[in-house]
Design a protein around this motif. Sequence first.
Motif, PDB file in Angstrom:
ATOM      1  N   SER A 186     -63.831 -45.909  72.650  1.00  0.00           N
ATOM      2  CA  SER A 186     -62.908 -45.083  73.431  1.00  0.00           C
ATOM      3  C   SER A 186     -62.797 -43.680  72.843  1.00  0.00           C
ATOM      4  CB  SER A 186     -61.524 -45.718  73.473  1.00  0.00           C
ATOM      5  OG  SER A 186     -60.909 -45.643  72.201  1.00  0.00           O
ATOM      6  N   VAL A 187     -62.369 -42.739  73.675  1.00  0.00           N
ATOM      7  CA  VAL A 187     -62.143 -41.373  73.211  1.00  0.00           C
ATOM      8  C   VAL A 187     -61.076 -41.358  72.121  1.00  0.00           C
ATOM      9  CG1 VAL A 187     -61.339 -39.080  73.871  1.00  0.00           C
ATOM     10  CG2 VAL A 187     -62.867 -40.332  75.392  1.00  0.00           C
ATOM     11  N   ARG A 188     -60.054 -42.163  72.285  1.00  0.00           N
ATOM     12  CA  ARG A 188     -58.989 -42.224  71.282  1.00  0.00           C
ATOM     13  C   ARG A 188     -59.534 -42.699  69.928  1.00  0.00           C
ATOM     14  NH1 ARG A 188     -53.584 -42.133  71.260  1.00  0.00           N
ATOM     15  NH2 ARG A 188     -53.517 -42.056  73.538  1.00  0.00           N
ATOM     16  N   THR A 189     -60.457 -43.651  69.972  1.00  0.00           N
ATOM     17  CA  THR A 189     -61.060 -44.133  68.725  1.00  0.00           C
ATOM     18  C   THR A 189     -61.877 -43.030  68.058  1.00  0.00           C
ATOM     19  OG1 THR A 189     -61.164 -46.403  69.568  1.00  0.00           O
ATOM     20  CG2 THR A 189     -62.600 -45.868  67.714  1.00  0.00           C
ATOM     21  N   VAL A 190     -62.601 -42.249  68.868  1.00  0.00           N
ATOM     22  CA  VAL A 190     -63.347 -41.110  68.326  1.00  0.00           C
ATOM     23  C   VAL A 190     -62.389 -40.130  67.658  1.00  0.00           C
ATOM     24  CG1 VAL A 190     -64.756 -39.093  68.897  1.00  0.00           C
ATOM     25  CG2 VAL A 190     -65.271 -41.297  69.940  1.00  0.00           C
ATOM     26  N   GLU A 191     -61.306 -39.812  68.349  1.00  0.00           N
ATOM     27  CA  GLU A 191     -60.320 -38.878  67.802  1.00  0.00           C
ATOM     28  C   GLU A 191     -59.775 -39.380  66.465  1.00  0.00           C
ATOM     29  OE1 GLU A 191     -57.508 -38.759  70.945  1.00  0.00           O
ATOM     30  OE2 GLU A 191     -58.539 -37.170  72.059  1.00  0.00           O
ATOM     31  N   THR A 192     -59.523 -40.673  66.385  1.00  0.00           N
ATOM     32  CA  THR A 192     -59.008 -41.255  65.144  1.00  0.00           C
ATOM     33  C   THR A 192     -60.031 -41.124  64.015  1.00  0.00           C
ATOM     34  OG1 THR A 192     -57.643 -42.850  66.355  1.00  0.00           O
ATOM     35  CG2 THR A 192     -58.164 -43.372  64.059  1.00  0.00           C
ATOM     36  N   HIS A 193     -61.298 -41.434  64.323  1.00  0.00           N
ATOM     37  CA  HIS A 193     -62.349 -41.340  63.307  1.00  0.00           C
ATOM     38  C   HIS A 193     -62.516 -39.895  62.839  1.00  0.00           C
ATOM     39  CE1 HIS A 193     -63.583 -45.437  63.248  1.00  0.00           C
ATOM     40  NE2 HIS A 193     -64.061 -45.462  64.474  1.00  0.00           N
ATOM     41  N   VAL A 194     -62.494 -38.944  63.781  1.00  0.00           N
ATOM     42  CA  VAL A 194     -62.647 -37.535  63.415  1.00  0.00           C
ATOM     43  C   VAL A 194     -61.499 -37.102  62.505  1.00  0.00           C
ATOM     44  CG1 VAL A 194     -62.652 -35.166  64.268  1.00  0.00           C
ATOM     45  CG2 VAL A 194     -63.989 -36.907  65.451  1.00  0.00           C
ATOM     46  N   SER A 195     -60.300 -37.540  62.843  1.00  0.00           N
ATOM     47  CA  SER A 195     -59.147 -37.206  62.017  1.00  0.00           C
ATOM     48  C   SER A 195     -59.314 -37.730  60.596  1.00  0.00           C
ATOM     49  CB  SER A 195     -57.878 -37.785  62.642  1.00  0.00           C
ATOM     50  OG  SER A 195     -56.756 -37.538  61.824  1.00  0.00           O
ATOM     51  N   HIS A 196     -59.801 -38.972  60.481  1.00  0.00           N
ATOM     52  CA  HIS A 196     -60.020 -39.572  59.165  1.00  0.00           C
ATOM     53  C   HIS A 196     -61.109 -38.820  58.401  1.00  0.00           C
ATOM     54  CE1 HIS A 196     -58.349 -43.725  60.574  1.00  0.00           C
ATOM     55  NE2 HIS A 196     -57.395 -42.836  60.379  1.00  0.00           N
ATOM     56  N   VAL A 197     -62.196 -38.457  59.110  1.00  0.00           N
ATOM     57  CA  VAL A 197     -63.302 -37.748  58.473  1.00  0.00           C
ATOM     58  C   VAL A 197     -62.836 -36.404  57.927  1.00  0.00           C
ATOM     59  CG1 VAL A 197     -65.507 -36.565  58.903  1.00  0.00           C
ATOM     60  CG2 VAL A 197     -65.143 -38.885  59.772  1.00  0.00           C
ATOM     61  N   LEU A 198     -62.116 -35.652  58.754  1.00  0.00           N
ATOM     62  CA  LEU A 198     -61.643 -34.336  58.327  1.00  0.00           C
ATOM     63  C   LEU A 198     -60.702 -34.456  57.120  1.00  0.00           C
ATOM     64  CD1 LEU A 198     -60.948 -32.614  61.778  1.00  0.00           C
ATOM     65  CD2 LEU A 198     -62.893 -32.238  60.249  1.00  0.00           C
ATOM     66  N   ARG A 199     -59.853 -35.469  57.152  1.00  0.00           N
ATOM     67  CA  ARG A 199     -58.910 -35.646  56.037  1.00  0.00           C
ATOM     68  C   ARG A 199     -59.663 -36.015  54.752  1.00  0.00           C
ATOM     69  NH1 ARG A 199     -57.053 -40.203  54.232  1.00  0.00           N
ATOM     70  NH2 ARG A 199     -57.512 -41.330  56.162  1.00  0.00           N
ATOM     71  N   LYS A 200     -60.612 -36.952  54.858  1.00  0.00           N
ATOM     72  CA  LYS A 200     -61.346 -37.399  53.671  1.00  0.00           C
ATOM     73  C   LYS A 200     -62.198 -36.284  53.070  1.00  0.00           C
ATOM     74  CE  LYS A 200     -61.647 -42.314  54.907  1.00  0.00           C
ATOM     75  NZ  LYS A 200     -62.564 -43.442  55.239  1.00  0.00           N
ATOM     76  N   LEU A 201     -62.764 -35.435  53.953  1.00  0.00           N
ATOM     77  CA  LEU A 201     -63.640 -34.366  53.477  1.00  0.00           C
ATOM     78  C   LEU A 201     -62.877 -33.075  53.204  1.00  0.00           C
ATOM     79  CD1 LEU A 201     -66.728 -34.874  55.831  1.00  0.00           C
ATOM     80  CD2 LEU A 201     -66.323 -35.836  53.563  1.00  0.00           C
ATOM     81  N   GLN A 202     -61.592 -33.098  53.473  1.00  0.00           N
ATOM     82  CA  GLN A 202     -60.712 -31.939  53.271  1.00  0.00           C
ATOM     83  C   GLN A 202     -61.220 -30.726  54.064  1.00  0.00           C
ATOM     84  OE1 GLN A 202     -59.593 -31.233  49.137  1.00  0.00           O
ATOM     85  NE2 GLN A 202     -60.013 -33.375  48.616  1.00  0.00           N
ATOM     86  N   LEU A 203     -61.503 -30.978  55.352  1.00  0.00           N
ATOM     87  CA  LEU A 203     -61.944 -29.930  56.264  1.00  0.00           C
ATOM     88  C   LEU A 203     -60.874 -29.725  57.331  1.00  0.00           C
ATOM     89  CD1 LEU A 203     -65.661 -31.099  56.713  1.00  0.00           C
ATOM     90  CD2 LEU A 203     -64.815 -29.296  55.198  1.00  0.00           C
ATOM     91  N   SER A 204     -60.908 -28.545  57.960  1.00  0.00           N
ATOM     92  CA  SER A 204     -59.846 -28.207  58.912  1.00  0.00           C
ATOM     93  C   SER A 204     -60.214 -28.443  60.360  1.00  0.00           C
ATOM     94  CB  SER A 204     -59.436 -26.734  58.738  1.00  0.00           C
ATOM     95  OG  SER A 204     -58.978 -26.506  57.431  1.00  0.00           O
ATOM     96  N   ASN A 205     -61.505 -28.299  60.717  1.00  0.00           N
ATOM     97  CA  ASN A 205     -61.900 -28.397  62.122  1.00  0.00           C
ATOM     98  C   ASN A 205     -63.368 -28.770  62.239  1.00  0.00           C
ATOM     99  OD1 ASN A 205     -63.449 -25.879  61.879  1.00  0.00           O
ATOM    100  ND2 ASN A 205     -61.431 -24.903  61.783  1.00  0.00           N
TER     101      ASN A 205
END
Length: 219
Positions: A186-205
Motif C-alpha cells: 500500500s501507499v501508506r506502507t511505502v510512506e512508513t518505510h520512507v519515514s523509517h529510512v530517512l530517520r535511520k539515515l538521518q536525512l531530511s527528504n
Amino acid sequence: MNQTPPVTVVVVDDHAIFRTGLKADLDADRIQVLGEAADVDSAIAAIRQHRPAVVLLDVHLPGGRGGGGAEVAAACHDLAPEVRFLAISVSDAAEDVVGVIRAGARGYLTKTASGAEVSDAVQRVAAGDAVFSPRLAGFVLDAFGTAAVAVQDDELDLLSERELEVMRLIARGYTYKEAAKQLFISVRTVETHVSHVLRKLQLSNRHELSRWAGERGLL
C-alpha cells in the motif's frame, strides 16, 4: 541417467529479427525460451509472468521511464535470485556495462557472441556465476573496485530488506504510488518505510536520499 532440465529464459530485445535469430541459435537441449518482449513495460510483464531463470536483456529498450534494460532489471529486483539477468547488446561502452550491472545484471555479452557462447553464459549465470568478456570485465572492476567498498556501508545494515527496496525506488524518482504498485504494497506502507529510512539515515527528504544512494552506487 537423469538429464539436467533446460534453463528457462525470456528474450528481451526491441528488434524482432534479432530475437528470432537468437532463439534459433540457442542450444535447445540446454535452453528453453518461455517468452519474449520488445520494450521496458512488456519485458517487466513477461518476466513477472514467466519467472525465467535467466533474462537475456538488451541494454537499449524503448518505453518505460527511459531507463532501458537497467530499468527492467531494477524493476524486477524483488524476483532475485530466482530470476537473473544477462545483458546482451551491440554496445560495449563502459557506461552501458556499468549501468546495467548496477541495476542487477549478472553478466554482459556483446551481440558478436555466438549462440553457443550465449547458451554457455546463460547456464553459468543461472548457476550464480558472473559472466563478462575480458574487456568488459575490466570496466566492471574499474567501476566497482571502489563502489563495492562504498556499498559495504554501516548505514545499510540499519535498513531492512524491504526498506532497501523502497529506498532504491524512491531514490530513483518513483512516486509513492508507483513504488507501492511495483512492490505490491500500500501507499501508506511505502510512506512508513520512507519515514523509517530517512530517520535511520538521518536525512531530511527524498532529494537527500537520492544523493545518498547515488554516492553509494545503489541507483
